[in-house]
Write a protein that holds these residues in place. Structure first.
Motif, mmCIF file in Angstrom:
data_model
loop_
_atom_site.group_PDB
_atom_site.id
_atom_site.type_symbol
_atom_site.label_atom_id
_atom_site.label_comp_id
_atom_site.label_asym_id
_atom_site.label_seq_id
_atom_site.Cartn_x
_atom_site.Cartn_y
_atom_site.Cartn_z
ATOM 1 N N ALA A 95 44.427 48.420 39.409
ATOM 2 C CA ALA A 95 44.661 48.793 38.010
ATOM 3 C C ALA A 95 45.917 48.098 37.487
ATOM 4 C CB ALA A 95 44.783 50.305 37.883
ATOM 5 N N MET A 103 45.965 45.247 34.555
ATOM 6 C CA MET A 103 46.803 45.358 33.352
ATOM 7 C C MET A 103 47.742 44.148 33.247
ATOM 8 S SD MET A 103 46.152 48.272 31.800
ATOM 9 C CE MET A 103 47.504 49.176 31.161
ATOM 10 N N SER A 104 48.291 43.725 34.360
ATOM 11 C CA SER A 104 49.189 42.566 34.350
ATOM 12 C C SER A 104 48.459 41.300 33.936
ATOM 13 C CB SER A 104 49.811 42.359 35.736
ATOM 14 O OG SER A 104 50.538 43.484 36.128
ATOM 15 N N LEU A 155 47.849 41.317 30.189
ATOM 16 C CA LEU A 155 49.083 40.971 29.486
ATOM 17 C C LEU A 155 49.395 39.483 29.593
ATOM 18 C CD1 LEU A 155 51.423 43.984 30.290
ATOM 19 C CD2 LEU A 155 50.688 43.211 28.050
#
Length: 166
Positions: free
Chosen positions: A6, A10-11, A14
């Motif tokens: 997760a 998310m990284s 981004l």
């Protein structure tokens, strides 16, 4: 493992967003640079045309694109206009001269005060021919370059200069 995936997901989202923004900003900077070079070239063309043809009495408005330069995505608009200086410059100069005399508190018997009043009146008679001469010999030239970029509203780049015709 699920928490690590997760965080990794998310990284990555981004990082992809930041990279996309950087690519868009780089493209925008490239387009602005091209627009500035095209504006400089168009301004030189306008200056050459004015040097060759001289000034005309009316405003000149022209538009086109840079297809012949290999950049059809850029359009140009030129506007050459007469400048208009205020017609009441002589009155303003005379009023300023009177206001300066009143502020100094000098009476009319002072010879320096009389000389200042005379010079203010003399200068105000010279202002009108200078104003008319400037209006005849100075033009404001505006060159606007416009283009489209994906995901952005229409972009434009404007250069304004003043030209004199001796």
């Amino acid at each position: 493992i699920m928490v690590a995936l997760a965080i990794l997901g998310m990284s990555l989202v981004l990082l992809v967003g930041i990279t996309t923004a950087n690519v868009r900003n780089t493209q925008h900077a490239r387009m602005v640079t091209v627009a500035s070079f095209l504006a400089r070239a168009k301004m030189a063309d306008v200056e050459d045309a004015v040097q060759y043809q001289g000034f005309v009495d009316s405003d000149q408005d022209d538009a086109g694109d840079f297809s012949d330069s290999g950049r059809p995505e850029f359009a140009w608009h030129t506007f050459i206009e007469r400048i208009e200086l205020p017609a009441d410059m002589a009155e303003k100069a005379q009023d300023a001269s009177h206001a300066q005399m009143e502020q100094s508190g000098e009476n009319s018997t002072n010879p320096l005060s009389a000389m200042a009043g005379f010079m203010g009146g003399f200068m105000s008679t010279l202002i009108e021919p200078v104003r008319a001469g400037l209006e005849e010999s100075v033009r404001k030239v505006t060159v606007t370059i416009t283009w489209r970029e994906g995901g952005r509203p229409d972009q434009s780049f404007e250069v304004v200069t003043f030209m004199t015709d001796p």
